[in-house]
Scaffold this motif. Structure first.
Motif, PDB file in Angstrom:
ATOM      1  N   UNK A 149       0.874  -1.170   0.000  1.00  0.00           N
ATOM      2  CA  UNK A 149       0.000   0.000   0.000  1.00  0.00           C
ATOM      3  C   UNK A 149       0.912   1.220   0.000  1.00  0.00           C
ATOM      4  N   UNK A 150       0.772   2.082  -0.994  1.00  0.00           N
ATOM      5  CA  UNK A 150       1.725   3.184  -1.166  1.00  0.00           C
ATOM      6  C   UNK A 150       1.043   4.542  -1.160  1.00  0.00           C
ATOM      7  N   UNK A 151       1.783   5.541  -0.676  1.00  0.00           N
ATOM      8  CA  UNK A 151       1.371   6.942  -0.716  1.00  0.00           C
ATOM      9  C   UNK A 151       1.593   7.428  -2.152  1.00  0.00           C
ATOM     10  N   UNK A 152       0.513   7.672  -2.853  1.00  0.00           N
ATOM     11  CA  UNK A 152       0.622   8.006  -4.274  1.00  0.00           C
ATOM     12  C   UNK A 152       1.455   9.268  -4.504  1.00  0.00           C
ATOM     13  N   UNK A 153       1.257  10.292  -3.677  1.00  0.00           N
ATOM     14  CA  UNK A 153       1.962  11.557  -3.879  1.00  0.00           C
ATOM     15  C   UNK A 153       3.468  11.388  -3.726  1.00  0.00           C
ATOM     16  N   UNK A 154       3.893  10.674  -2.698  1.00  0.00           N
ATOM     17  CA  UNK A 154       5.335  10.457  -2.493  1.00  0.00           C
ATOM     18  C   UNK A 154       5.917   9.653  -3.642  1.00  0.00           C
ATOM     19  N   UNK A 155       5.185   8.643  -4.069  1.00  0.00           N
ATOM     20  CA  UNK A 155       5.676   7.781  -5.144  1.00  0.00           C
ATOM     21  C   UNK A 155       5.860   8.573  -6.431  1.00  0.00           C
ATOM     22  N   UNK A 156       4.857   9.361  -6.778  1.00  0.00           N
ATOM     23  CA  UNK A 156       4.918  10.103  -8.042  1.00  0.00           C
ATOM     24  C   UNK A 156       5.946  11.221  -8.008  1.00  0.00           C
ATOM     25  N   UNK A 157       6.094  11.892  -6.883  1.00  0.00           N
ATOM     26  CA  UNK A 157       7.059  13.004  -6.809  1.00  0.00           C
ATOM     27  C   UNK A 157       8.498  12.522  -6.816  1.00  0.00           C
ATOM     28  N   UNK A 159       9.752  10.120  -8.674  1.00  0.00           N
ATOM     29  CA  UNK A 159      10.196   9.765 -10.013  1.00  0.00           C
ATOM     30  C   UNK A 159      10.590   8.315 -10.191  1.00  0.00           C
ATOM     31  N   UNK A 160      10.379   7.479  -9.170  1.00  0.00           N
ATOM     32  CA  UNK A 160      10.727   6.062  -9.310  1.00  0.00           C
ATOM     33  C   UNK A 160       9.726   5.370 -10.224  1.00  0.00           C
ATOM     34  N   UNK A 161      10.155   4.275 -10.811  1.00  0.00           N
ATOM     35  CA  UNK A 161       9.251   3.501 -11.651  1.00  0.00           C
ATOM     36  C   UNK A 161       8.168   2.867 -10.799  1.00  0.00           C
ATOM     37  N   UNK A 162       6.922   3.027 -11.197  1.00  0.00           N
ATOM     38  CA  UNK A 162       5.803   2.452 -10.449  1.00  0.00           C
ATOM     39  C   UNK A 162       5.517   1.053 -11.010  1.00  0.00           C
ATOM     40  N   UNK A 163       5.536   0.037 -10.176  1.00  0.00           N
ATOM     41  CA  UNK A 163       5.353  -1.332 -10.672  1.00  0.00           C
ATOM     42  C   UNK A 163       3.882  -1.648 -10.965  1.00  0.00           C
ATOM     43  N   UNK A 164       3.673  -2.625 -11.797  1.00  0.00           N
ATOM     44  CA  UNK A 164       2.345  -3.156 -12.088  1.00  0.00           C
ATOM     45  C   UNK A 164       2.427  -4.677 -12.006  1.00  0.00           C
ATOM     46  N   UNK A 165       1.304  -5.376 -11.947  1.00  0.00           N
ATOM     47  CA  UNK A 165       1.373  -6.837 -11.962  1.00  0.00           C
ATOM     48  C   UNK A 165       2.083  -7.387 -13.203  1.00  0.00           C
ATOM     49  N   UNK A 166       1.961  -6.684 -14.324  1.00  0.00           N
ATOM     50  CA  UNK A 166       2.631  -7.136 -15.552  1.00  0.00           C
ATOM     51  C   UNK A 166       4.124  -6.831 -15.528  1.00  0.00           C
ATOM     52  N   UNK A 167       4.521  -5.818 -14.752  1.00  0.00           N
ATOM     53  CA  UNK A 167       5.931  -5.423 -14.676  1.00  0.00           C
ATOM     54  C   UNK A 167       6.269  -5.023 -13.239  1.00  0.00           C
ATOM     55  N   UNK A 270       6.494   5.724   3.057  1.00  0.00           N
ATOM     56  CA  UNK A 270       5.926   5.799   1.712  1.00  0.00           C
ATOM     57  C   UNK A 270       5.118   4.557   1.374  1.00  0.00           C
ATOM     58  N   UNK A 271       5.510   3.413   1.933  1.00  0.00           N
ATOM     59  CA  UNK A 271       4.837   2.153   1.611  1.00  0.00           C
ATOM     60  C   UNK A 271       4.748   1.280   2.849  1.00  0.00           C
ATOM     61  N   UNK A 272       3.683   0.482   2.902  1.00  0.00           N
ATOM     62  CA  UNK A 272       3.531  -0.515   3.967  1.00  0.00           C
ATOM     63  C   UNK A 272       3.067  -1.825   3.331  1.00  0.00           C
ATOM     64  N   UNK A 273       3.827  -2.916   3.494  1.00  0.00           N
ATOM     65  CA  UNK A 273       3.381  -4.224   3.001  1.00  0.00           C
ATOM     66  C   UNK A 273       2.296  -4.771   3.931  1.00  0.00           C
ATOM     67  N   UNK A 274       1.128  -5.023   3.383  1.00  0.00           N
ATOM     68  CA  UNK A 274      -0.014  -5.444   4.192  1.00  0.00           C
ATOM     69  C   UNK A 274      -0.842  -6.496   3.452  1.00  0.00           C
ATOM     70  N   UNK A 275      -1.672  -7.193   4.207  1.00  0.00           N
ATOM     71  CA  UNK A 275      -2.642  -8.085   3.597  1.00  0.00           C
ATOM     72  C   UNK A 275      -3.674  -7.275   2.839  1.00  0.00           C
TER      73      UNK A 275
END
Length: 431
Positions: A149-157, A159-167, A270-275
């Motif tokens: 679960x990620x903070x969208x604003x921190x992630x986007x600002x 500039x890191x690559x945002x992962x997807x299930x396909x990548x 910025x992120x928390x690994x959760x169920x």
């Protein structure tokens, strides 16, 4: 069976005293089944109760009595109820809690009871989680992958690559991204907060993505622990983030998932690994304007594979109404009903038809990410290992806790998991 002996003793006592069994309850010919549910979130409880009410309205001859149980005490409560011959007819639990009950003869083998529809709808990989020996002792119906679960604003600002299930991120890339995020966030903030109050399931289930197995069944059927290079990938990454990179705080290692949410909402992490089910809590508690997103867990040599222990429904071996109980399960787990249960618990259904429902593939609240990961879910590594609860509590939990905090190194972790662990398992596998 314990319950059968108790029933025979009761019947004999009634005959001797001239009483009739009907004196204990209404003799109206109605079959009454006790269904103990562990649903606890309001939406989930409502869905369970509504389905029970719908069944009762259309099946006057077979009525379901809803009993509210608790995840916190279910194992001990079931032990006591089986011992006393008072177990519910229909039992809600988790697959990793079934082994001892199944091998102990407390649960009914469902193979002759399940409908062909239900057997075919749930994939074989899910049935594996409730198969012990030659029998099936529970219906796996809800499953929960672990996600980021990620903070969208921190992630986007950042500039890191945002992962997807396909990548997705690899575990190596995840470590690098965490370093970049921590640098961009400033002092006192961290890329990721690992809530590891229960470190064993996290370590084992995510370890499958890197090819880890830990438990190995030998030719003679015995299970032994071996800690390989593949098993070390995920624990090593977590430890490096805490001890070496300082991209994850040491303070959350003893925390539960909910404990990390205030810091997450405040931008400290910025992120928390959760169920997957934690999304409900986040949706309800996040401050106004807080934007969050759901990312897949990192992938290893086995891709997005991870272990799960689905929620299950079983039938007590001593229930005199197994056929009726199985008919209720078939109704309760029809595709549309399974969707209602999944949405109520913010989890994913195991059933193929239910999982295809469009409402579980929307971008909102990350449903689509979870649905995309569902095909990669596999039985948790310790699923059918006898002695696992003791190994987890006495050996693995303290060993992982000390390893993640930096108190011991990888060599000592391996020694304790393997040598101490195999001594524990050996006691359960003596012939």
């Amino acid at each position: 069976m314990r319950r059968r002996i108790a029933v025979l003793a009761t019947a004999l006592a009634l005959l001797l005293t001239g009483c009739t069994a009907g004196d204990e309850g209404p003799d109206d010919g109605v079959v009454r089944l006790r269904f103990q549910s562990l649903a606890w979130q309001k939406e989930s409880v409502d869905a369970n109760r509504q389905l029970v009410a719908e069944w009762n309205a259309t099946h006057p001859g077979v009525q379901i009595d809803y009993i509210q149980g608790s995840w916190d005490s279910v194992h001990d409560q079931l032990l006591t109820s089986f011992e006393g011959g008072e177990a519910p007819d229909i039992i809600h639990d988790a697959s990793d809690d079934l082994a001892d009950f199944a091998y102990g003869g407390d649960l009914a083998d469902l193979r002759p009871l399940l409908s062909e529809r239900l057997r075919a709808d749930i994939p074989a990989r899910s049935w594996e989680t409730t198969t012990f020996g030659d029998g099936i002792y529970g219906v796996p119906f809800l499953q929960e992958p672990r996600v980021l679960i990620a903070n969208r604003a921190i992630l986007e600002s950042s500039g890191v690559r945002v992962p997807t299930p396909a990548s997705p991120w690899s575990w190596t890339e995840f470590r690098q991204v965490a370093q970049e995020l921590t640098r961009s966030m400033g002092p006192g903030r961290y890329a990721v907060a690992w809530p590891l109050k229960e470190p064993v399931s996290v370590s084992l289930n995510l370890g499958l993505s890197a090819g880890g197995r830990l438990f190995h069944r030998e030719a003679d059927g015995r299970v032994t622990v071996r800690f390989t290079e593949e098993d070390a990938v995920v624990p090593g990454t977590l430890r490096d983030q805490v001890v070496v990179d300082r991209t994850a705080p040491r303070t959350t290692l003893g925390s539960g998932g909910s404990d990390t949410l205030p810091g997450f909402f405040a931008g400290k992490y910025a992120m928390v690994p959760l169920g997957f089910a934690y999304r409900q809590q986040i949706a309800q508690q996040a401050p106004k304007g807080f934007e969050w997103t759901v990312l897949p867990a990192p992938a290893g040599s086995a891709g997005l594979t991870q272990g799960v222990s689905p929620q299950t429904l079983s039938i007590a071996a001593d229930s005199p109404y197994k056929k009726e109980a199985a008919e209720f399960l078939d109704f309760f787990l029809r595709p549309g009903n399974m969707v209602r249960l999944a949405r109520g618990d913010w989890m994913l259904p195991t059933g193929t038809a239910a999982l295809a429902d469009p409402s579980l593939h929307t971008a909102r609240d990350g449903w689509a990410t979870g649905a995309a990961v569902a095909a990669r879910l596999r039985p948790a590594p310790a699923q059918a290992v006898r002695g696992y609860p003791e190994w987890k509590d006495k050996v693995a939990t303290p060993a992982f806790q000390e390893y993640y905090s930096g108190a011991i190194d990888a060599a000592e972790l391996r020694e304790r998991l393997v040598e101490d662990g195999n001594r524990v398992l050996a006691r359960y596998q003596r012939k």
